[in-house]
Design an enzyme around this catalytic site. Sequence first.
Site, mmCIF file in Angstrom:
data_model
loop_
_atom_site.group_PDB
_atom_site.id
_atom_site.type_symbol
_atom_site.label_atom_id
_atom_site.label_comp_id
_atom_site.label_asym_id
_atom_site.label_seq_id
_atom_site.Cartn_x
_atom_site.Cartn_y
_atom_site.Cartn_z
ATOM 1 N N SER A 1 0.843 -1.199 0.000
ATOM 2 C CA SER A 1 0.000 0.000 0.000
ATOM 3 C C SER A 1 0.870 1.236 0.000
ATOM 4 O O SER A 1 1.989 1.228 0.536
ATOM 5 C CB SER A 1 -0.895 0.006 1.250
ATOM 6 O OG SER A 1 -1.536 1.253 1.421
ATOM 7 N N TYR B 1 -2.993 -1.871 9.751
ATOM 8 C CA TYR B 1 -2.916 -1.994 8.295
ATOM 9 C C TYR B 1 -1.599 -1.409 7.783
ATOM 10 O O TYR B 1 -0.863 -2.059 7.018
ATOM 11 C CB TYR B 1 -4.095 -1.266 7.663
ATOM 12 C CG TYR B 1 -4.108 -1.291 6.151
ATOM 13 C CD1 TYR B 1 -4.611 -2.386 5.460
ATOM 14 C CD2 TYR B 1 -3.637 -0.208 5.409
ATOM 15 C CE1 TYR B 1 -4.630 -2.413 4.072
ATOM 16 C CE2 TYR B 1 -3.648 -0.228 4.027
ATOM 17 C CZ TYR B 1 -4.155 -1.325 3.360
ATOM 18 O OH TYR B 1 -4.165 -1.352 1.989
#
Length: 275
Positions: free
Chosen positions: A162, A175
């Site tokens: 990400s 995350y």
Amino acid sequence: MVTGPRPSIGRVAGKRVLITGAARGLGRSHALRLAEEGADLILVDLCESLPALEYDLATKDDLAETVRLVAEHGGRCVSRVADVRDEAALRSAVDEGVDELGGLDGAVANAGVLTVAPWDRTTSDHWRTVVDVNLIGTWNTCVAAIPHLLAQGGGSLVNISSAGAMKGFPLQIPYTATKYGVTGLTIALANELAAQSIRVNSVHPTGTPTGMVPPSFGATLGEERPDLIPMFVNAMPTPCIEPVDVSNAVLFLISDESRFVTGLQFKVDAGVSIN
């Protein structure tokens, strides 16, 4: 196994590729883009929701729809319901798929989940769920694929990380931490497997409309911490990118066009990480 008229040409024609989290979102997009370019696919998804998450995960119907859409592009497609957190179950699913397709040339560790909360409302259940899926699940995917890639004399592993791993996105600390971990895992494997002609790269998207957005995110960011909004704003004039933009990067990394590319952090982030 679902089959259709097999494309005779394409950027990944004849390559056999594993994709996790394939039932919808980015996983479905990767599957369709690779199928368009001639790949045969092993599609894996959990197909059930998890209690620590605010949003529903994909279903068996979603996975069946991905298989149907892939079949329209031709080639062969094997699907399995399996949990990336369960190493033995994932290995079994991958081994069965490889037996049906006759080998494996690449894998896309795409399965991932997201929780949102300030640090003081982030729970151990958040951490365990996100670590188990995003980081250990990526490792399990690589471990399931690597023996088959070695048997082929090499191949390509693509791990979906990400832009948050590079930017340090707040309010989603598990995350962000796991996606940063995926980057480290990728570089370490790239170093270890280069001599065996296995390439290992990570892809780092910005926000993409895939359904992986906890409902509380807007209020947590907009009402509690509006000062953090600029961290999520892309440098380029778009609020988000499309799944296919990420899949095009995956396609390149699976294809022989990237045959000497390994250890790369491939940003598809509309510049969010350069702000």
